[in-house]
Scaffold this motif. Structure first.
Motif, PDB file in Angstrom:
ATOM      1  N   ARG A   1       0.844  -1.190   0.000  1.00 27.88           N
ATOM      2  CA  ARG A   1       0.000   0.000   0.000  1.00 27.88           C
ATOM      3  C   ARG A   1       0.883   1.244   0.000  1.00 27.88           C
ATOM      4  NH1 ARG A   1      -5.140   0.237   0.540  1.00 27.88           N
ATOM      5  NH2 ARG A   1      -5.284  -1.829   1.456  1.00 27.88           N
ATOM      6  N   GLU A   2       0.540   2.191  -0.893  1.00 25.00           N
ATOM      7  CA  GLU A   2       1.247   3.459  -0.950  1.00 25.00           C
ATOM      8  C   GLU A   2       0.666   4.358   0.135  1.00 25.00           C
ATOM      9  OE1 GLU A   2       2.161   7.418  -1.864  1.00 25.00           O
ATOM     10  OE2 GLU A   2       0.232   6.732  -2.560  1.00 25.00           O
ATOM     11  N   THR A   3       1.495   4.952   0.980  1.00 31.55           N
ATOM     12  CA  THR A   3       1.020   5.636   2.176  1.00 31.55           C
ATOM     13  C   THR A   3       0.244   6.914   1.894  1.00 31.55           C
ATOM     14  OG1 THR A   3       3.154   6.735   2.420  1.00 31.55           O
ATOM     15  CG2 THR A   3       2.820   4.708   3.661  1.00 31.55           C
TER      16      THR A   3
ATOM     17  N   SER B   1      -1.695   7.916  -0.830  1.00 35.85           N
ATOM     18  CA  SER B   1      -3.031   7.742  -1.409  1.00 35.85           C
ATOM     19  C   SER B   1      -3.792   6.564  -0.810  1.00 35.85           C
ATOM     20  CB  SER B   1      -2.912   7.535  -2.921  1.00 35.85           C
ATOM     21  OG  SER B   1      -2.234   6.323  -3.201  1.00 35.85           O
ATOM     22  N   GLY B   2      -3.063   5.596  -0.248  1.00 38.94           N
ATOM     23  CA  GLY B   2      -3.695   4.382   0.258  1.00 38.94           C
ATOM     24  C   GLY B   2      -3.964   3.358  -0.830  1.00 38.94           C
ATOM     25  N   ASP B   3      -3.511   3.640  -2.055  1.00 38.31           N
ATOM     26  CA  ASP B   3      -3.719   2.728  -3.182  1.00 38.31           C
ATOM     27  C   ASP B   3      -2.791   1.527  -3.099  1.00 38.31           C
ATOM     28  OD1 ASP B   3      -5.631   4.402  -4.293  1.00 38.31           O
ATOM     29  OD2 ASP B   3      -4.164   5.469  -5.527  1.00 38.31           O
ATOM     30  N   LEU B   4      -3.255   0.403  -3.649  1.00 36.86           N
ATOM     31  CA  LEU B   4      -2.419  -0.784  -3.733  1.00 36.86           C
ATOM     32  C   LEU B   4      -1.483  -0.668  -4.923  1.00 36.86           C
ATOM     33  CD1 LEU B   4      -4.917  -3.681  -2.987  1.00 36.86           C
ATOM     34  CD2 LEU B   4      -3.126  -2.802  -1.495  1.00 36.86           C
ATOM     35  N   VAL B   5      -0.254  -1.119  -4.728  1.00 34.49           N
ATOM     36  CA  VAL B   5       0.728  -1.150  -5.801  1.00 34.49           C
ATOM     37  C   VAL B   5       1.331  -2.548  -5.849  1.00 34.49           C
ATOM     38  CG1 VAL B   5       1.300   1.304  -5.709  1.00 34.49           C
ATOM     39  CG2 VAL B   5       2.587  -0.286  -4.309  1.00 34.49           C
ATOM     40  N   ASP B   6       1.667  -2.982  -7.061  1.00 33.49           N
ATOM     41  CA  ASP B   6       2.314  -4.273  -7.262  1.00 33.49           C
ATOM     42  C   ASP B   6       3.796  -4.020  -7.479  1.00 33.49           C
ATOM     43  OD1 ASP B   6       2.740  -6.976  -7.704  1.00 33.49           O
ATOM     44  OD2 ASP B   6       2.184  -6.872  -9.820  1.00 33.49           O
ATOM     45  N   VAL B   7       4.643  -4.617  -6.666  1.00 33.84           N
ATOM     46  CA  VAL B   7       6.090  -4.440  -6.789  1.00 33.84           C
ATOM     47  C   VAL B   7       6.570  -5.244  -7.985  1.00 33.84           C
ATOM     48  CG1 VAL B   7       8.314  -4.773  -5.659  1.00 33.84           C
ATOM     49  CG2 VAL B   7       6.330  -4.057  -4.320  1.00 33.84           C
TER      50      VAL B   7
ATOM     51  N   SER C   1       9.771   5.552  -3.441  1.00 32.64           N
ATOM     52  CA  SER C   1      10.687   5.331  -2.333  1.00 32.64           C
ATOM     53  C   SER C   1      10.108   4.248  -1.423  1.00 32.64           C
ATOM     54  CB  SER C   1      10.857   6.633  -1.550  1.00 32.64           C
ATOM     55  OG  SER C   1      11.554   6.390  -0.362  1.00 32.64           O
ATOM     56  N   LYS C   2      10.967   3.444  -0.834  1.00 30.71           N
ATOM     57  CA  LYS C   2      10.499   2.406   0.082  1.00 30.71           C
ATOM     58  C   LYS C   2       9.791   3.016   1.294  1.00 30.71           C
ATOM     59  CE  LYS C   2      14.055  -1.016  -0.944  1.00 30.71           C
ATOM     60  NZ  LYS C   2      15.159  -1.785  -0.366  1.00 30.71           N
ATOM     61  N   SER C   3      10.155   4.237   1.654  1.00 34.09           N
ATOM     62  CA  SER C   3       9.513   4.886   2.805  1.00 34.09           C
ATOM     63  C   SER C   3       8.045   5.206   2.540  1.00 34.09           C
ATOM     64  CB  SER C   3      10.267   6.159   3.182  1.00 34.09           C
ATOM     65  OG  SER C   3      10.184   7.109   2.135  1.00 34.09           O
TER      66      SER C   3
ATOM     67  N   PRO D   1      -0.365  -4.089   3.177  1.00 29.37           N
ATOM     68  CA  PRO D   1      -1.796  -3.757   3.149  1.00 29.37           C
ATOM     69  C   PRO D   1      -2.426  -3.671   4.536  1.00 29.37           C
ATOM     70  CG  PRO D   1      -1.317  -5.319   1.419  1.00 29.37           C
ATOM     71  CD  PRO D   1      -0.057  -5.183   2.247  1.00 29.37           C
ATOM     72  N   SER D   2      -1.856  -4.359   5.509  1.00 30.40           N
ATOM     73  CA  SER D   2      -2.373  -4.313   6.882  1.00 30.40           C
ATOM     74  C   SER D   2      -2.037  -2.997   7.580  1.00 30.40           C
ATOM     75  CB  SER D   2      -1.802  -5.473   7.692  1.00 30.40           C
ATOM     76  OG  SER D   2      -0.395  -5.322   7.829  1.00 30.40           O
ATOM     77  N   GLY D   3      -1.125  -2.211   6.992  1.00 28.36           N
ATOM     78  CA  GLY D   3      -0.694  -0.963   7.594  1.00 28.36           C
ATOM     79  C   GLY D   3       0.660  -1.054   8.267  1.00 28.36           C
TER      80      GLY D   3
END
Length: 75
Positions: free
Chosen positions: A4-6, A8-14, A45-47, A52-54
């Motif tokens: 999860r991107e912090t 926007s909260g959107d899911l991203v696939d690495v 950035s990894k930061s 997804p759980s937060g």
């Protein structure tokens, strides 16, 4: 792996798991998961990433010297 991107909260696939787990690489290539269309890969950035759980990413994925700090803290 989905994260999860912090902002926007959107899911991203690495796209590159080896870059994600390499502590000496600060950024990873990801694809946002919006609907049925795959978007162009972007560098984040990894930061900016969480599970997804937060929960945050493991320190060993972002700090190549994390063990050095543990050793010095004993003395």
């Amino acid at each position: 792996m989905l994260l999860r991107e912090t902002q926007s909260g959107d899911l991203v696939d690495v796209v590159d798991m080896s870059a994600l787990t390499n502590p000496f690489i600060d950024q990873v290539l990801v694809q946002y998961q919006h609907g049925e269309d795959l978007l162009e890969p972007e560098v984040l950035s990894k930061s900016q990433l969480r599970f997804p759980s937060g929960e945050g990413l493991p320190v060993c994925w972002s700090d190549g010297h994390y063990r050095d700090k543990q050793v010095f803290s004993r003395f």
